[in-house]
Design a protein around this motif. Structure first.
Motif, PDB file in Angstrom:
ATOM      1  N   GLN A  42       0.871  -1.135  -0.076  1.00  0.00           N
ATOM      2  CA  GLN A  42      -0.016  -0.098   0.048  1.00  0.00           C
ATOM      3  C   GLN A  42       0.876   1.260   0.036  1.00  0.00           C
ATOM      4  OE1 GLN A  42      -3.193   0.328  -0.391  1.00  0.00           O
ATOM      5  NE2 GLN A  42      -4.113  -1.577   0.150  1.00  0.00           N
ATOM      6  N   GLU A  43       1.988   1.220   0.729  1.00  0.00           N
ATOM      7  CA  GLU A  43       2.797   2.485   0.819  1.00  0.00           C
ATOM      8  C   GLU A  43       3.450   2.677  -0.791  1.00  0.00           C
ATOM      9  OE1 GLU A  43       3.198  -0.216   2.727  1.00  0.00           O
ATOM     10  OE2 GLU A  43       2.059   0.911   4.583  1.00  0.00           O
ATOM     11  N   CYS A  44       3.818   1.585  -1.309  1.00  0.00           N
ATOM     12  CA  CYS A  44       4.257   1.911  -2.840  1.00  0.00           C
ATOM     13  C   CYS A  44       3.231   2.610  -3.614  1.00  0.00           C
ATOM     14  CB  CYS A  44       4.974   0.506  -3.340  1.00  0.00           C
ATOM     15  SG  CYS A  44       6.777   0.732  -3.134  1.00  0.00           S
ATOM     16  N   PHE A  45       2.010   1.959  -3.341  1.00  0.00           N
ATOM     17  CA  PHE A  45       0.955   2.646  -4.460  1.00  0.00           C
ATOM     18  C   PHE A  45       0.586   4.063  -4.085  1.00  0.00           C
ATOM     19  CE2 PHE A  45      -3.764   2.942  -4.536  1.00  0.00           C
ATOM     20  CZ  PHE A  45      -3.980   2.848  -6.079  1.00  0.00           C
ATOM     21  N   LYS A  46       0.607   4.290  -2.551  1.00  0.00           N
ATOM     22  CA  LYS A  46       0.211   5.726  -2.225  1.00  0.00           C
ATOM     23  C   LYS A  46       1.292   6.568  -2.793  1.00  0.00           C
ATOM     24  CE  LYS A  46      -2.372   4.205   1.923  1.00  0.00           C
ATOM     25  NZ  LYS A  46      -2.478   4.225   3.403  1.00  0.00           N
ATOM     26  N   GLY A  47       2.557   6.270  -2.650  1.00  0.00           N
ATOM     27  CA  GLY A  47       3.731   7.130  -2.857  1.00  0.00           C
ATOM     28  C   GLY A  47       3.538   7.378  -4.512  1.00  0.00           C
ATOM     29  N   SER A  48       3.208   6.543  -5.116  1.00  0.00           N
ATOM     30  CA  SER A  48       3.233   6.812  -6.675  1.00  0.00           C
ATOM     31  C   SER A  48       1.719   7.420  -7.310  1.00  0.00           C
ATOM     32  CB  SER A  48       3.626   5.566  -7.414  1.00  0.00           C
ATOM     33  OG  SER A  48       2.155   4.606  -7.297  1.00  0.00           O
ATOM     34  N   TRP A  49       0.754   7.436  -6.378  1.00  0.00           N
ATOM     35  CA  TRP A  49      -0.465   7.996  -6.813  1.00  0.00           C
ATOM     36  C   TRP A  49      -0.443   9.104  -7.715  1.00  0.00           C
ATOM     37  CZ3 TRP A  49      -4.939   5.970  -7.816  1.00  0.00           C
ATOM     38  CH2 TRP A  49      -5.960   6.726  -8.029  1.00  0.00           C
ATOM     39  N   THR A  50       0.297  10.226  -7.542  1.00  0.00           N
ATOM     40  CA  THR A  50       0.344  11.352  -8.281  1.00  0.00           C
ATOM     41  C   THR A  50       0.261  10.936  -9.716  1.00  0.00           C
ATOM     42  OG1 THR A  50       0.969  12.749  -6.619  1.00  0.00           O
ATOM     43  CG2 THR A  50       1.317  13.479  -8.637  1.00  0.00           C
ATOM     44  N   GLU A  51       1.366  10.208  -9.988  1.00  0.00           N
ATOM     45  CA  GLU A  51       1.685   9.861 -11.350  1.00  0.00           C
ATOM     46  C   GLU A  51       0.518   8.788 -11.720  1.00  0.00           C
ATOM     47  OE1 GLU A  51       3.674  10.385 -13.954  1.00  0.00           O
ATOM     48  OE2 GLU A  51       4.062  12.342 -12.830  1.00  0.00           O
ATOM     49  N   HIS A  52       0.347   7.613 -10.967  1.00  0.00           N
ATOM     50  CA  HIS A  52      -0.396   6.689 -11.119  1.00  0.00           C
ATOM     51  C   HIS A  52      -1.982   6.923 -11.971  1.00  0.00           C
ATOM     52  CE1 HIS A  52      -1.583   2.359 -11.515  1.00  0.00           C
ATOM     53  NE2 HIS A  52      -2.550   2.579 -10.896  1.00  0.00           N
ATOM     54  N   LYS A  53      -2.313   7.848 -10.978  1.00  0.00           N
ATOM     55  CA  LYS A  53      -3.945   8.178 -11.350  1.00  0.00           C
ATOM     56  C   LYS A  53      -3.949   8.824 -12.893  1.00  0.00           C
ATOM     57  CE  LYS A  53      -3.638  13.053  -9.356  1.00  0.00           C
ATOM     58  NZ  LYS A  53      -3.981  13.846  -8.246  1.00  0.00           N
ATOM     59  N   LYS A  54      -2.666   9.313 -13.215  1.00  0.00           N
ATOM     60  CA  LYS A  54      -2.816   9.663 -14.680  1.00  0.00           C
ATOM     61  C   LYS A  54      -3.177   8.534 -15.936  1.00  0.00           C
ATOM     62  CE  LYS A  54       0.524  13.371 -14.255  1.00  0.00           C
ATOM     63  NZ  LYS A  54       1.906  13.837 -14.495  1.00  0.00           N
ATOM     64  N   LEU A  55      -3.207   7.240 -15.277  1.00  0.00           N
ATOM     65  CA  LEU A  55      -3.191   6.052 -16.247  1.00  0.00           C
ATOM     66  C   LEU A  55      -4.827   6.124 -16.165  1.00  0.00           C
ATOM     67  CD1 LEU A  55      -0.856   3.522 -14.833  1.00  0.00           C
ATOM     68  CD2 LEU A  55      -0.600   5.113 -16.878  1.00  0.00           C
ATOM     69  N   HIS A  56      -5.480   6.518 -15.435  1.00  0.00           N
ATOM     70  CA  HIS A  56      -7.217   6.484 -15.273  1.00  0.00           C
ATOM     71  C   HIS A  56      -7.734   7.356 -16.255  1.00  0.00           C
ATOM     72  CE1 HIS A  56      -6.165   4.620 -11.160  1.00  0.00           C
ATOM     73  NE2 HIS A  56      -5.689   3.828 -12.162  1.00  0.00           N
ATOM     74  N   LYS A  57      -7.114   8.476 -16.624  1.00  0.00           N
ATOM     75  CA  LYS A  57      -7.615   9.498 -17.510  1.00  0.00           C
ATOM     76  C   LYS A  57      -8.515   9.064 -18.507  1.00  0.00           C
ATOM     77  CE  LYS A  57      -4.228  12.080 -18.302  1.00  0.00           C
ATOM     78  NZ  LYS A  57      -3.568  13.265 -18.796  1.00  0.00           N
ATOM     79  N   PRO A  58      -9.570   9.453 -18.968  1.00  0.00           N
ATOM     80  CA  PRO A  58     -10.414   9.045 -20.306  1.00  0.00           C
ATOM     81  C   PRO A  58      -9.564   9.031 -21.382  1.00  0.00           C
ATOM     82  CG  PRO A  58     -11.974  10.442 -18.873  1.00  0.00           C
ATOM     83  CD  PRO A  58     -10.292  10.500 -18.309  1.00  0.00           C
ATOM     84  N   SER A  59      -8.496  10.051 -21.657  1.00  0.00           N
ATOM     85  CA  SER A  59      -7.866  10.246 -22.879  1.00  0.00           C
ATOM     86  C   SER A  59      -6.886   8.974 -22.879  1.00  0.00           C
ATOM     87  CB  SER A  59      -7.090  11.562 -23.104  1.00  0.00           C
ATOM     88  OG  SER A  59      -6.383  11.651 -21.673  1.00  0.00           O
ATOM     89  N   ALA A  60      -6.184   8.571 -22.092  1.00  0.00           N
ATOM     90  CA  ALA A  60      -5.327   7.555 -21.989  1.00  0.00           C
ATOM     91  C   ALA A  60      -5.925   6.164 -21.937  1.00  0.00           C
ATOM     92  CB  ALA A  60      -4.731   7.497 -20.604  1.00  0.00           C
ATOM     93  N   ILE A  61      -7.525   5.938 -21.308  1.00  0.00           N
ATOM     94  CA  ILE A  61      -7.915   4.616 -21.419  1.00  0.00           C
ATOM     95  C   ILE A  61      -8.678   4.543 -22.693  1.00  0.00           C
ATOM     96  CG2 ILE A  61      -9.357   3.212 -20.207  1.00  0.00           C
ATOM     97  CD1 ILE A  61      -8.668   4.976 -17.753  1.00  0.00           C
ATOM     98  N   GLU A  62      -9.677   5.423 -23.147  1.00  0.00           N
ATOM     99  CA  GLU A  62     -10.604   5.355 -23.962  1.00  0.00           C
ATOM    100  C   GLU A  62      -9.989   5.421 -25.422  1.00  0.00           C
ATOM    101  OE1 GLU A  62     -14.146   7.499 -23.419  1.00  0.00           O
ATOM    102  OE2 GLU A  62     -14.094   6.973 -21.208  1.00  0.00           O
TER     103      GLU A  62
END
Length: 400
Positions: A42-62
């Protein structure tokens, strides 16, 4: 976080590369690649959240609103668009992360190159200092190495998204930034243009097929300077018309380079290119042109590739620019896909492109993105054919 999803135990953490036992639940829901969604804690996940959440953007996914969200092939919500050829968009993967230590241009977060758009270099051609040229040369050297790695990966069955991965990782490994990344919101690190695509193709999950041709356009940003080059490659056994298209396009570029020297009008480049393309029954794209480059990705001068253009000015020592003719088998006209980027020939016939960055010297020019002895051979080099214009270009540049 989803605990120990099937197969995750064989993956490495996206943050620290330790064995991963967790996966981001949002990534699982969206069907993204497991290697991008895996974390060791969980610590690694939380620490990378700022960059990781960009993968969830509609432009990246759709995939720019109409590519498939899951699986391969055509989307169920493909837009009502009159496609000009056989190519169709496939699923576009998420944007790959840029590490914190990589120096980034101003558009990295915003998608808008404000410095470039507001610069007086859009109207006045800048004479580059020796320091500038040295910086651009280094960026171009990295760009050449990256393009050669991408070329070595091309074969039937490889996706253009895999080519994007090769380009992205090689650029980052060199300490550089892939210039197309988020430039006016472009979602990938390289442009890959297949068959009837003229330029600005977005890498996706479509596999290259035997008989395709594909242009790979690499640009890198390194220590404050950009370098830009591209080449068109054949995939396996290709028909004779496509082979000749690729070769003639290469010849157009080198014939144009051969006339470059102080005092040459920029408009003459289009005359040389059009004469050679027309002699082979081919046409020259007019919508896109070469450009100045340096501390900005695109700036003056504009370098049209077609005859009877209105380009102003003559070449001067210290000016750095690209020449990048796009040559079509059929009509010169283009049509842009609904993604706002991908430019296709209006009649669906094939298109090819080659590009170099060069600097004007007192005696001629120097190609900053020149092919190296280690560069993967182009089709005529494998077959021992000498393209027109190459010898003249080498002589004019003193062998550069």
């Amino acid at each position: 976080m989803a605990p120990e999803a099937e197969g995750v135990e064989h993956l490495l953490c996206a943050t620290c590369q330790q064995p991963a036992k967790l996966q981001c639940p949002r990534c699982l829901e969206l069907g993204l690649e497991k290697d991008l969604a895996a974390f060791c804690s969980q610590e690694c996940f939380k620490g990378s959240w700022t960059e990781h959440k960009k993968l969830h953007k509609p432009s990246a996914i759709e995939g720019w609103h109409y590519c498939t969200r899951r699986g391969q092939g055509r989307s169920l919500n493909m837009p009502d668009f009159k496609w000009t050829g056989d190519l169709r968009p496939a699923r576009i993967g998420p944007m790959r992360p840029i590490p914190d230590h990589i120096p980034k241009p101003d558009y990295y977060l915003t998608g808008y190159p404000a410095k470039e758009m507001e610069s007086r270099q859009q109207h006045a051609v800048k004479i580059r200092t020796e320091k500038d040229v040295a910086g651009i040369r280094e960026a171009c050297r990295i760009g050449r190495e990256v393009l050669d790695l991408a070329a070595a990966a091309i074969r039937p069955g490889v996706t253009t998204d895999e080519i994007d991965r090769v380009v992205h990782e090689a650029t980052i490994a060199a300490g550089a930034y892939p210039s197309p990344y988020n430039y006016f919101n472009f979602p990938k690190s390289v442009c890959t243009s297949i068959n009837e695509i003229i330029c600005h193709g977005i890498p996706d999950r479509r596999k290259l097929e035997e008989g395709d041709i594909v242009n790979v356009d690499v640009s890198v940003y390194y220590k404050g300077y950009h370098g830009d080059l591209n080449e068109t490659f054949v995939v396996g056994e290709v028909d004779e018309a496509s082979k000749q298209l690729v070769k003639v396009t290469y010849e157009c570029l080198h014939k144009a380079i051969a006339i470059c020297k102080p005092g040459t009008p920029y408009r003459e480049i289009g005359e040389v290119i059009t004469k050679h393309a027309k002699a082979h029954g081919m046409s020259v794209v007019r919508t896109y042109c070469g450009h100045g480059i340096g501390d900005l990705f695109h700036c003056a001068p504009n370098v049209p590739h077609y005859a009877k253009n209105k380009a102003k000015g003559t070449m001067k020592v210290g000016e750095v620019f690209t020449i990048e003719p796009m040559i079509n088998l059929g009509s010169h006209r283009d049509k842009t896909w609904p993604d706002g980027w991908t430019s296709a020939t209006e009649d669906g016939q094939r298109s090819a492109q080659f590009e170099h960055t060069l600097v004007i010297t007192p005696t001629g020019y120097d190609i900053l993105t020149a092919r190296q002895p280690t560069s993967p051979p182009l089709w005529w080099e494998r077959e021992g054919v000498q393209p027109e214009g190459q010898a003249a270009a080498a002589a004019a540049s003193g062998g550069s």
